[in-house]
Design a protein around this motif. Sequence first.
Motif, PDB file in Angstrom:
ATOM      1  N   GLY A  61      55.721  36.081  53.515  1.00 43.00           N
ATOM      2  CA  GLY A  61      55.755  36.724  52.208  1.00 43.00           C
ATOM      3  C   GLY A  61      56.028  35.687  51.132  1.00 43.00           C
ATOM      4  N   VAL A  62      55.218  35.705  50.080  1.00 47.21           N
ATOM      5  CA  VAL A  62      55.324  34.707  49.015  1.00 47.21           C
ATOM      6  C   VAL A  62      55.417  35.398  47.661  1.00 47.21           C
ATOM      7  CG1 VAL A  62      54.061  32.859  47.836  1.00 47.21           C
ATOM      8  CG2 VAL A  62      54.092  32.947  50.321  1.00 47.21           C
ATOM      9  N   ASP A  63      56.395  34.965  46.856  1.00 47.52           N
ATOM     10  CA  ASP A  63      56.510  35.499  45.497  1.00 47.52           C
ATOM     11  C   ASP A  63      56.345  34.415  44.431  1.00 47.52           C
ATOM     12  OD1 ASP A  63      58.887  34.101  45.575  1.00 47.52           O
ATOM     13  OD2 ASP A  63      60.176  35.846  45.299  1.00 47.52           O
ATOM     14  N   THR A  80      51.210  38.223  49.234  1.00 45.32           N
ATOM     15  CA  THR A  80      51.969  38.379  48.007  1.00 45.32           C
ATOM     16  C   THR A  80      51.754  39.803  47.510  1.00 45.32           C
ATOM     17  OG1 THR A  80      52.524  37.372  45.868  1.00 45.32           O
ATOM     18  CG2 THR A  80      50.181  37.557  46.402  1.00 45.32           C
ATOM     19  N   CYS A  81      52.741  40.324  46.815  1.00 40.41           N
ATOM     20  CA  CYS A  81      52.685  41.730  46.399  1.00 40.41           C
ATOM     21  C   CYS A  81      52.782  41.877  44.891  1.00 40.41           C
ATOM     22  CB  CYS A  81      53.837  42.504  47.032  1.00 40.41           C
ATOM     23  SG  CYS A  81      53.773  42.521  48.824  1.00 40.41           S
ATOM     24  N   ILE A  82      52.013  42.803  44.394  1.00 39.00           N
ATOM     25  CA  ILE A  82      52.124  43.213  42.996  1.00 39.00           C
ATOM     26  C   ILE A  82      52.922  44.503  43.027  1.00 39.00           C
ATOM     27  CG2 ILE A  82      50.874  44.024  40.961  1.00 39.00           C
ATOM     28  CD1 ILE A  82      48.544  42.200  41.891  1.00 39.00           C
ATOM     29  N   GLY A  83      54.093  44.463  42.422  1.00 38.83           N
ATOM     30  CA  GLY A  83      55.012  45.593  42.460  1.00 38.83           C
ATOM     31  C   GLY A  83      54.426  46.851  41.841  1.00 38.83           C
ATOM     32  N   MET A  84      54.896  47.963  42.293  1.00 45.61           N
ATOM     33  CA  MET A  84      54.384  49.253  41.836  1.00 45.61           C
ATOM     34  C   MET A  84      54.511  49.477  40.330  1.00 45.61           C
ATOM     35  SD  MET A  84      52.789  50.383  44.281  1.00 45.61           S
ATOM     36  CE  MET A  84      52.307  51.978  43.666  1.00 45.61           C
ATOM     37  N   GLU A  87      45.790  40.637  39.974  1.00 41.55           N
ATOM     38  CA  GLU A  87      45.458  40.050  41.273  1.00 41.55           C
ATOM     39  C   GLU A  87      45.197  38.550  41.153  1.00 41.55           C
ATOM     40  OE1 GLU A  87      42.699  41.498  44.889  1.00 41.55           O
ATOM     41  OE2 GLU A  87      42.865  42.914  43.220  1.00 41.55           O
ATOM     42  N   GLU A  88      44.463  38.169  40.127  1.00 38.06           N
ATOM     43  CA  GLU A  88      44.160  36.749  39.894  1.00 38.06           C
ATOM     44  C   GLU A  88      45.444  35.949  39.658  1.00 38.06           C
ATOM     45  OE1 GLU A  88      42.183  34.327  36.233  1.00 38.06           O
ATOM     46  OE2 GLU A  88      41.086  36.092  36.927  1.00 38.06           O
ATOM     47  N   THR A  89      46.356  36.501  38.873  1.00 39.34           N
ATOM     48  CA  THR A  89      47.630  35.836  38.588  1.00 39.34           C
ATOM     49  C   THR A  89      48.454  35.701  39.868  1.00 39.34           C
ATOM     50  OG1 THR A  89      47.615  36.680  36.331  1.00 39.34           O
ATOM     51  CG2 THR A  89      49.740  35.960  37.204  1.00 39.34           C
ATOM     52  N   ALA A  90      48.473  36.747  40.686  1.00 41.00           N
ATOM     53  CA  ALA A  90      49.211  36.703  41.950  1.00 41.00           C
ATOM     54  C   ALA A  90      48.619  35.643  42.882  1.00 41.00           C
ATOM     55  CB  ALA A  90      49.191  38.073  42.619  1.00 41.00           C
ATOM     56  N   ARG A  91      47.282  35.582  42.969  1.00 46.70           N
ATOM     57  CA  ARG A  91      46.624  34.568  43.807  1.00 46.70           C
ATOM     58  C   ARG A  91      46.940  33.154  43.318  1.00 46.70           C
ATOM     59  NH1 ARG A  91      43.383  36.281  47.676  1.00 46.70           N
ATOM     60  NH2 ARG A  91      42.526  38.371  47.505  1.00 46.70           N
ATOM     61  N   GLN A  92      46.976  32.973  41.996  1.00 46.57           N
ATOM     62  CA  GLN A  92      47.291  31.649  41.453  1.00 46.57           C
ATOM     63  C   GLN A  92      48.722  31.249  41.778  1.00 46.57           C
ATOM     64  OE1 GLN A  92      45.062  29.405  40.058  1.00 46.57           O
ATOM     65  NE2 GLN A  92      46.822  28.123  40.525  1.00 46.57           N
ATOM     66  N   ALA A  93      49.655  32.219  41.737  1.00 50.67           N
ATOM     67  CA  ALA A  93      51.047  31.933  42.106  1.00 50.67           C
ATOM     68  C   ALA A  93      51.125  31.481  43.568  1.00 50.67           C
ATOM     69  CB  ALA A  93      51.927  33.156  41.868  1.00 50.67           C
ATOM     70  N   VAL A  94      50.328  32.113  44.438  1.00 47.93           N
ATOM     71  CA  VAL A  94      50.293  31.720  45.848  1.00 47.93           C
ATOM     72  C   VAL A  94      49.702  30.321  45.984  1.00 47.93           C
ATOM     73  CG1 VAL A  94      49.247  32.184  48.109  1.00 47.93           C
ATOM     74  CG2 VAL A  94      50.226  34.059  46.768  1.00 47.93           C
ATOM     75  N   GLU A  95      48.613  30.046  45.283  1.00 49.59           N
ATOM     76  CA  GLU A  95      47.999  28.713  45.343  1.00 49.59           C
ATOM     77  C   GLU A  95      48.987  27.639  44.888  1.00 49.59           C
ATOM     78  OE1 GLU A  95      45.188  27.702  46.777  1.00 49.59           O
ATOM     79  OE2 GLU A  95      44.876  29.790  47.372  1.00 49.59           O
ATOM     80  N   ASP A  96      49.736  27.918  43.822  1.00 52.92           N
ATOM     81  CA  ASP A  96      50.739  26.973  43.335  1.00 52.92           C
ATOM     82  C   ASP A  96      51.824  26.749  44.388  1.00 52.92           C
ATOM     83  OD1 ASP A  96      49.299  26.897  40.968  1.00 52.92           O
ATOM     84  OD2 ASP A  96      50.735  28.126  39.831  1.00 52.92           O
ATOM     85  N   ASP A 142      45.025  32.439  55.421  1.00 51.66           N
ATOM     86  CA  ASP A 142      44.429  33.559  54.701  1.00 51.66           C
ATOM     87  C   ASP A 142      45.428  33.995  53.636  1.00 51.66           C
ATOM     88  OD1 ASP A 142      42.202  33.702  56.456  1.00 51.66           O
ATOM     89  OD2 ASP A 142      43.400  34.860  57.881  1.00 51.66           O
ATOM     90  N   VAL A 143      44.927  34.308  52.450  1.00 49.33           N
ATOM     91  CA  VAL A 143      45.781  34.796  51.365  1.00 49.33           C
ATOM     92  C   VAL A 143      45.377  36.227  51.044  1.00 49.33           C
ATOM     93  CG1 VAL A 143      46.460  34.489  48.955  1.00 49.33           C
ATOM     94  CG2 VAL A 143      46.078  32.480  50.399  1.00 49.33           C
ATOM     95  N   THR A 144      46.357  37.122  51.026  1.00 52.27           N
ATOM     96  CA  THR A 144      46.113  38.534  50.741  1.00 52.27           C
ATOM     97  C   THR A 144      47.035  38.989  49.631  1.00 52.27           C
ATOM     98  OG1 THR A 144      45.592  38.897  53.079  1.00 52.27           O
ATOM     99  CG2 THR A 144      46.045  40.852  51.753  1.00 52.27           C
ATOM    100  N   VAL A 145      46.484  39.720  48.671  1.00 54.62           N
ATOM    101  CA  VAL A 145      47.275  40.332  47.606  1.00 54.62           C
ATOM    102  C   VAL A 145      47.334  41.822  47.898  1.00 54.62           C
ATOM    103  CG1 VAL A 145      47.463  40.795  45.128  1.00 54.62           C
ATOM    104  CG2 VAL A 145      46.562  38.592  45.920  1.00 54.62           C
ATOM    105  N   LYS A 146      48.545  42.353  47.965  1.00 49.98           N
ATOM    106  CA  LYS A 146      48.760  43.778  48.233  1.00 49.98           C
ATOM    107  C   LYS A 146      49.449  44.413  47.031  1.00 49.98           C
ATOM    108  CE  LYS A 146      47.659  43.944  52.720  1.00 49.98           C
ATOM    109  NZ  LYS A 146      46.852  44.921  53.366  1.00 49.98           N
ATOM    110  N   PHE A 147      49.172  45.684  46.801  1.00 51.14           N
ATOM    111  CA  PHE A 147      49.854  46.440  45.762  1.00 51.14           C
ATOM    112  C   PHE A 147      50.949  47.262  46.427  1.00 51.14           C
ATOM    113  CE2 PHE A 147      45.887  45.385  43.779  1.00 51.14           C
ATOM    114  CZ  PHE A 147      46.240  45.154  42.462  1.00 51.14           C
ATOM    115  N   GLY A 148      52.174  47.129  45.941  1.00 50.53           N
ATOM    116  CA  GLY A 148      53.285  47.900  46.490  1.00 50.53           C
ATOM    117  C   GLY A 148      54.572  47.117  46.482  1.00 50.53           C
TER     118      GLY A 148
END
Length: 153
Positions: free
Chosen positions: A13-15, A42-46, A67-76, A91-97
Amino acid sequence: MNADTASRPVIVGVDGSEYSSAALRCAGTLAARLDARLEVITCIGMPDYLVVAHLEGGEHPLTARLEETARQAVEDALGRAFSGSRPAAVDVTVKFGAPGKVLVEESKRAQLLVVGRHGEGGFLGTSMGSVSKACAARSACPVVLVGQEPDTV
């Protein structure tokens, strides 16, 4: 280790925080040792998602931007964690929740779940944050909690 376990990923899990960089390093090492795929979630909070969901017209450009911002945070975080020697099978996955809930659910298909411990200070100087506590208490697979120490494996 049986064939079923070997095909399951190591999930981390990555934030985007420095804690998640340490967790990424640890998860990368463990995935390599287990000859497993590394899956970064990585998760985008509800609250963020609910605001976007109530905007007019189904799929909204803001959802894609979140989603793009979350992916960039993971890449960083990947860049900080591996400084040019990034593992090949990531593999990088963005989930909502809610992160704790999402990671506990994803643990059902993992052989190992790795999360940063967070929690330094805060309420009565707790040593764990709410996400790491949820994962440690309810995960369906073994959990590794990673502190801020640079070399924890």
